[in-house]
Design a protein around this motif. Sequence first.
Motif, mmCIF file in Angstrom:
data_model
loop_
_atom_site.group_PDB
_atom_site.id
_atom_site.type_symbol
_atom_site.label_atom_id
_atom_site.label_comp_id
_atom_site.label_asym_id
_atom_site.label_seq_id
_atom_site.Cartn_x
_atom_site.Cartn_y
_atom_site.Cartn_z
ATOM 1 N N ARG A 41 -86.216 120.173 8.429
ATOM 2 C CA ARG A 41 -85.044 119.441 7.947
ATOM 3 C C ARG A 41 -83.794 120.305 7.966
ATOM 4 N NH1 ARG A 41 -88.376 119.222 3.863
ATOM 5 N NH2 ARG A 41 -86.872 120.145 2.452
ATOM 6 N N GLU A 42 -82.667 119.664 8.223
ATOM 7 C CA GLU A 42 -81.373 120.319 8.029
ATOM 8 C C GLU A 42 -81.073 120.253 6.538
ATOM 9 O OE1 GLU A 42 -78.336 118.505 10.394
ATOM 10 O OE2 GLU A 42 -79.367 118.949 12.271
ATOM 11 N N VAL A 43 -80.829 121.410 5.944
ATOM 12 C CA VAL A 43 -80.555 121.476 4.509
ATOM 13 C C VAL A 43 -79.124 121.987 4.327
ATOM 14 C CG1 VAL A 43 -81.268 122.468 2.305
ATOM 15 C CG2 VAL A 43 -82.994 121.940 4.058
ATOM 16 N N PRO A 44 -78.267 121.205 3.661
ATOM 17 C CA PRO A 44 -76.885 121.634 3.481
ATOM 18 C C PRO A 44 -76.794 122.971 2.749
ATOM 19 C CG PRO A 44 -77.140 119.333 2.848
ATOM 20 C CD PRO A 44 -78.522 119.881 3.067
ATOM 21 N N LEU A 45 -75.806 123.761 3.130
ATOM 22 C CA LEU A 45 -75.502 125.015 2.454
ATOM 23 C C LEU A 45 -73.984 125.085 2.328
ATOM 24 C CD1 LEU A 45 -77.102 128.451 2.968
ATOM 25 C CD2 LEU A 45 -74.666 128.231 2.599
ATOM 26 N N HIS A 46 -73.491 125.041 1.091
ATOM 27 C CA HIS A 46 -72.057 125.080 0.825
ATOM 28 C C HIS A 46 -71.756 126.224 -0.132
ATOM 29 C CE1 HIS A 46 -71.752 120.430 1.549
ATOM 30 N NE2 HIS A 46 -72.255 121.073 2.577
ATOM 31 N N THR A 64 -78.779 124.867 7.005
ATOM 32 C CA THR A 64 -79.833 125.671 7.602
ATOM 33 C C THR A 64 -80.817 124.732 8.277
ATOM 34 O OG1 THR A 64 -81.038 125.725 5.487
ATOM 35 C CG2 THR A 64 -79.591 127.582 5.981
ATOM 36 N N TRP A 65 -81.355 125.213 9.368
ATOM 37 C CA TRP A 65 -82.359 124.463 10.121
ATOM 38 C C TRP A 65 -83.240 125.482 10.806
ATOM 39 C CZ3 TRP A 65 -83.031 123.750 15.595
ATOM 40 C CH2 TRP A 65 -84.012 122.806 15.923
ATOM 41 N N THR A 66 -84.495 125.285 10.728
ATOM 42 C CA THR A 66 -85.502 126.242 11.180
ATOM 43 C C THR A 66 -85.181 127.577 10.513
ATOM 44 O OG1 THR A 66 -84.399 126.862 13.264
ATOM 45 C CG2 THR A 66 -85.900 124.982 13.324
ATOM 46 N N THR A 67 -84.904 128.590 11.272
ATOM 47 C CA THR A 67 -84.587 129.901 10.684
ATOM 48 C C THR A 67 -83.136 130.289 10.971
ATOM 49 O OG1 THR A 67 -85.369 131.054 12.655
ATOM 50 C CG2 THR A 67 -86.970 130.697 10.859
ATOM 51 N N TRP A 68 -82.261 129.284 11.047
ATOM 52 C CA TRP A 68 -80.866 129.539 11.394
ATOM 53 C C TRP A 68 -79.910 128.926 10.383
ATOM 54 C CZ3 TRP A 68 -78.582 132.257 15.366
ATOM 55 C CH2 TRP A 68 -79.474 132.826 16.291
ATOM 56 N N LEU A 69 -78.835 129.660 10.115
ATOM 57 C CA LEU A 69 -77.688 129.145 9.388
ATOM 58 C C LEU A 69 -76.683 128.651 10.418
ATOM 59 C CD1 LEU A 69 -75.655 128.792 7.024
ATOM 60 C CD2 LEU A 69 -75.117 131.240 7.294
ATOM 61 N N HIS A 70 -76.278 127.410 10.301
ATOM 62 C CA HIS A 70 -75.258 126.829 11.175
ATOM 63 C C HIS A 70 -73.997 126.665 10.343
ATOM 64 C CE1 HIS A 70 -78.036 125.542 14.482
ATOM 65 N NE2 HIS A 70 -78.871 125.779 13.497
ATOM 66 N N ARG A 101 -83.727 130.990 2.147
ATOM 67 C CA ARG A 101 -84.201 130.035 3.156
ATOM 68 C C ARG A 101 -84.829 130.703 4.365
ATOM 69 N NH1 ARG A 101 -79.589 125.329 2.853
ATOM 70 N NH2 ARG A 101 -79.252 125.477 0.606
ATOM 71 N N ALA A 102 -85.053 131.991 4.273
ATOM 72 C CA ALA A 102 -85.740 132.758 5.308
ATOM 73 C C ALA A 102 -85.079 132.657 6.686
ATOM 74 C CB ALA A 102 -87.210 132.351 5.398
ATOM 75 N N CYS A 103 -83.755 132.578 6.695
ATOM 76 C CA CYS A 103 -83.045 132.507 7.972
ATOM 77 C C CYS A 103 -82.932 133.904 8.583
ATOM 78 C CB CYS A 103 -81.652 131.913 7.784
ATOM 79 S SG CYS A 103 -81.681 130.143 7.462
ATOM 80 N N ALA A 104 -83.121 133.960 9.880
ATOM 81 C CA ALA A 104 -83.040 135.224 10.608
ATOM 82 C C ALA A 104 -81.772 135.313 11.448
ATOM 83 C CB ALA A 104 -84.261 135.385 11.500
ATOM 84 N N GLY A 105 -81.035 134.199 11.574
ATOM 85 C CA GLY A 105 -79.839 134.199 12.393
ATOM 86 C C GLY A 105 -78.809 133.228 11.871
ATOM 87 N N ALA A 106 -77.569 133.407 12.335
ATOM 88 C CA ALA A 106 -76.474 132.510 12.001
ATOM 89 C C ALA A 106 -75.693 132.230 13.269
ATOM 90 C CB ALA A 106 -75.560 133.127 10.946
ATOM 91 N N ARG A 107 -75.075 131.052 13.311
ATOM 92 C CA ARG A 107 -74.259 130.687 14.467
ATOM 93 C C ARG A 107 -73.037 129.930 14.017
ATOM 94 N NH1 ARG A 107 -76.194 126.230 18.466
ATOM 95 N NH2 ARG A 107 -73.961 126.125 18.618
#
Length: 147
Positions: A41-46, A64-70, A101-107
């Motif tokens: 799921r895409e989970v909002p992050l504000h 966040t989605w999968t292991t990425w911050l968008h 959220r265990a994200c490993a990357g951001a874009r």
Amino acid sequence: MFRIEAEVDRARRDLLRSRLRDTNTAASPVLAALRGTAGEREVPLHVWALDEAGELAGGLVGHTWTTWLHITYLWVATPHRGAGLGSRLLADAEHLARTGRACAGARVETWDFQAPDFYKRQGYDVVCVIPDYPPGLTEYTLTKRLA
């Protein structure tokens, strides 16, 4: 025989998105492994910054989605620019994405007149450049490893 329509139809949009997601999941072992997990799921992050009067001084909207911050939007009000608020908002969002959220990357996507140099100073690398998008401007996609 097909009928082509161009109206905005949210129900069809949602159906199309669901069917595309199902097709992608069936074709990709990575996406299939995420099926039914929180990472699917895409989970909002504000992240918001309010000034002393309680007015919006800046903010970051993403998900966040999968292991990425968008990162969708990052904005700082003019009186607060140059004081590190944008860097703090970004760092806070990255921290929440990495630790909670265990994200490993951001874009992020930005235009040449906006903030590509700001993101580079924050450790982001340019991975895509699209000249004349829209005409007269250049769009950049930048990424950063968070782990």
